[in-house]
Scaffold this motif. Structure first.
Motif, PDB file in Angstrom:
ATOM      1  N   PRO A  63      16.349  37.054 -18.103  1.00 16.68           N
ATOM      2  CA  PRO A  63      17.520  36.173 -18.034  1.00 16.68           C
ATOM      3  C   PRO A  63      18.490  36.579 -16.928  1.00 16.68           C
ATOM      4  O   PRO A  63      18.762  37.770 -16.731  1.00 16.68           O
ATOM      5  N   PHE A  64      18.997  35.582 -16.221  1.00 18.70           N
ATOM      6  CA  PHE A  64      20.010  35.787 -15.182  1.00 18.70           C
ATOM      7  C   PHE A  64      21.200  34.922 -15.546  1.00 18.70           C
ATOM      8  O   PHE A  64      21.100  33.696 -15.631  1.00 18.70           O
ATOM      9  N   TYR A  65      22.350  35.559 -15.790  1.00 17.75           N
ATOM     10  CA  TYR A  65      23.546  34.849 -16.222  1.00 17.75           C
ATOM     11  C   TYR A  65      24.617  34.930 -15.134  1.00 17.75           C
ATOM     12  O   TYR A  65      24.721  35.926 -14.418  1.00 17.75           O
ATOM     13  N   SER A  66      25.423  33.883 -15.053  1.00 19.29           N
ATOM     14  CA  SER A  66      26.495  33.829 -14.053  1.00 19.29           C
ATOM     15  C   SER A  66      27.792  33.385 -14.695  1.00 19.29           C
ATOM     16  O   SER A  66      27.800  32.621 -15.669  1.00 19.29           O
ATOM     17  N   VAL A  67      28.892  33.869 -14.143  1.00 13.99           N
ATOM     18  CA  VAL A  67      30.197  33.270 -14.405  1.00 13.99           C
ATOM     19  C   VAL A  67      30.651  32.566 -13.133  1.00 13.99           C
ATOM     20  O   VAL A  67      30.143  32.842 -12.043  1.00 13.99           O
ATOM     21  N   ILE A  68      31.567  31.653 -13.279  1.00 16.99           N
ATOM     22  CA  ILE A  68      32.072  30.889 -12.138  1.00 16.99           C
ATOM     23  C   ILE A  68      33.176  31.679 -11.451  1.00 16.99           C
ATOM     24  O   ILE A  68      34.118  32.145 -12.101  1.00 16.99           O
ATOM     25  N   GLY A  69      33.052  31.839 -10.134  1.00 11.48           N
ATOM     26  CA  GLY A  69      34.088  32.483  -9.336  1.00 11.48           C
ATOM     27  C   GLY A  69      34.892  31.450  -8.572  1.00 11.48           C
ATOM     28  O   GLY A  69      34.474  30.292  -8.432  1.00 11.48           O
ATOM     29  N   ASN A  70      36.038  31.849  -8.058  1.00 11.17           N
ATOM     30  CA  ASN A  70      36.888  30.887  -7.358  1.00 11.17           C
ATOM     31  C   ASN A  70      36.209  30.290  -6.132  1.00 11.17           C
ATOM     32  O   ASN A  70      36.416  29.129  -5.792  1.00 11.17           O
ATOM     33  N   HIS A  71      35.335  31.071  -5.459  1.00 17.11           N
ATOM     34  CA  HIS A  71      34.711  30.537  -4.259  1.00 17.11           C
ATOM     35  C   HIS A  71      33.571  29.571  -4.571  1.00 17.11           C
ATOM     36  O   HIS A  71      33.158  28.817  -3.680  1.00 17.11           O
ATOM     37  N   GLU A  72      33.072  29.559  -5.790  1.00 19.42           N
ATOM     38  CA  GLU A  72      32.138  28.488  -6.171  1.00 19.42           C
ATOM     39  C   GLU A  72      32.843  27.134  -6.174  1.00 19.42           C
ATOM     40  O   GLU A  72      32.200  26.089  -6.074  1.00 19.42           O
ATOM     41  N   THR A  73      34.174  27.154  -6.300  1.00 18.19           N
ATOM     42  CA  THR A  73      34.938  25.902  -6.383  1.00 18.19           C
ATOM     43  C   THR A  73      35.482  25.450  -5.032  1.00 18.19           C
ATOM     44  O   THR A  73      36.184  24.442  -4.965  1.00 18.19           O
TER      45      THR A  73
END
Length: 302
Positions: A63-73
């Motif tokens: 499994p590979f999990y991610s959180v959203i960072g400001n630069h994804e936006t």
């Protein structure tokens, strides 16, 4: 026991050697055989041509999990981000071997009572308070913790950094939910530095960037530094792709960091001699710690 590898702020689109850094992280993961891998945000621009980034991390078959960072936006709205990462919602939880993994989305801002998601740097409007965790997400987190399971919290922004506009602004609403011996560890990225702190017997760990220390604001304050180092665009790059390997069982949390070095320009070169910026250490490493859970009264640096 759970074992996992965590990294943050790869900024793949800014890295001239982004593919190599991914491979270095994957090689460390292969050597440790973790249960899962976590990206703490600012992984890459979430567009189709970067799907190969996810394909590489998924290639290990774990499994590979991610959180959203400001630069994804920066260029993509929430629906585009969720589609890219195959997320059903911007915050979520997973159970692994009896531990609850909680992935928060801290990329929100507030103007009076209105709360909204980051998009195209809208949070930099001077009238907004940011970053925040919105009310409905705080309520969701409260429900997640009611089960009483041992939990690990992952977020892009820190829940304890009180430097201006770095840590989550409404963090007291969140920290008061963390009962003693329930939340074992909180991990974040964003600050491009290294920091460990213990607050009310809960451990908080800022994971250094897999790419560079960010000192743009510091350089911008000096005309001399601007003239000499403007080509760096605020980035002091590390030679290594930083990551941390974590083991957690009923008795302890073990954080295995790594040593590193700067690629060329160092904080000494820009006269930042204390190697501190945005409330964290920008020494080129991820520190190691042993946190004993029986009394959980201190984190021992290894």
């Amino acid at each position: 026991m759970i074992k996992f590898l965590v990294f943050s702020d790869l900024h793949y689109d800014e890295a001239v050697d982004g593919d190599k850094r991914i491979e270095d992280i994957l090689q460390r993961a292969k050597s440790k055989e973790p249960d899962f891998i976590v990206s703490l945000g600012d992984l890459c621009n979430p567009v189709n041509e970067n799907k190969r980034v996810l394909e590489r991390f998924n290639s290990l078959g774990i499994p590979f999990y991610s959180v959203i960072g400001n630069h994804e936006t920066d260029e993509c709205n929430l629906s585009e981000i969720l589609e890219f990462f195959s997320m059903s919602r911007p915050y979520y939880s997973v159970i692994c071997k009896g531990y609850k993994l909680i992935f928060l989305n801290t990329c929100y801002m507030q103007n009076d009572e209105q709360q909204e998601m980051y998009y195209k740097n809208n949070y930099k409007n001077s009238s907004y308070v940011y970053p925040i965790v919105p009310k409905e997400e705080v309520q969701w987190l409260q429900e997640q913790l009611k089960a009483g399971m041992k939990s690990v919290i992952f977020s892009h922004h820190s829940l304890v950094n009180d430097s201006a506009k770095r840590g989550v602004n409404n963090r007291r609403d969140i920290l008061e939910l963390f009962a003693e011996n329930q939340v074992l560890l909180c991990m974040n990225g964003h600050d491009h530095g290294d920091n460990y702190s213990l607050v009310d017997k809960v451990s908080y760990f800022t994971v250094n960037s897999a790419n560079y220390a960010w000192v743009g604001g510091y350089i911008a304050r000096s005309k001399k530094l601007q003239e000499k180092y403007s080509y760096l665009h605020g980035m002091l790059q590390y030679k290594q792709a930083m990551s941390a390997y974590i083991e957690i069982d009923d008795s302890r949390v073990k954080i295995c960091g790594m040593e590193g070095a700067y690629l060329s320009v160092t904080p000494d070169d820009i006269e930042l001699y204390d190697y501190k910026w945005n409330g964290v250490s920008i020494k080129p490493w991820i520190s190691s710690h042993l946190i004993k859970l029986q009394n959980q009264n201190q984190g021992l640096q290894l």
